[in-house]
Motif scaffolding. Structure first.
Motif, PDB file in Angstrom:
ATOM      1  N   THR A 179       0.855  -1.345  -0.129  1.00 36.74           N
ATOM      2  CA  THR A 179      -0.072  -0.078  -0.003  1.00 36.74           C
ATOM      3  C   THR A 179       0.564   1.330   0.047  1.00 36.74           C
ATOM      4  O   THR A 179       0.184   2.250  -0.122  1.00 36.74           O
ATOM      5  N   GLU A 239      -6.908   1.983  -0.811  1.00 41.20           N
ATOM      6  CA  GLU A 239      -5.887   1.148  -1.178  1.00 41.20           C
ATOM      7  C   GLU A 239      -5.753  -0.009  -0.322  1.00 41.20           C
ATOM      8  O   GLU A 239      -5.791  -1.124  -0.967  1.00 41.20           O
ATOM      9  N   TYR A 290      -8.502  -2.384  -1.671  1.00 40.99           N
ATOM     10  CA  TYR A 290      -8.071  -3.018  -2.849  1.00 40.99           C
ATOM     11  C   TYR A 290      -7.094  -4.140  -2.647  1.00 40.99           C
ATOM     12  O   TYR A 290      -7.350  -5.261  -3.288  1.00 40.99           O
TER      13      TYR A 290
END
Length: 73
Positions: free
Chosen positions: A23, A47, A50
């Motif tokens: 990340t 992020e 994800y």
């Protein structure tokens, strides 16, 4: 704010360091978020979601305090 990052990270067998690298933050940042000492930016929250293959809503929950006036209704 309550988060499920530690549980999600462990279920995918990521260390804090690996999640940090994926990340673009430090391990200390991941640790601080997991321990509710730091709230991530919106971009970092997305992020994290994800990378952990989930949604922001599944990672974070805002525990809004109930105001006295709301209890009376």
């Amino acid at each position: 704010m309550i988060n499920n990052i530690r549980d999600m990270r462990k279920s995918q067998r990521f260390s804090q360091d690996e999640l940090a690298q994926r990340t673009g933050v430090t391990r200390q940042t991941i640790n601080a978020i997991e321990n509710n000492k730091y709230d991530p930016s919106l971009a970092l929250a997305f992020e994290l979601a994800y990378v952990l293959h989930t949604t922001v809503q599944d990672l974070f929950h805002y525990d809004k305090p109930i105001r006295l006036s709301e209890k009376e209704n």
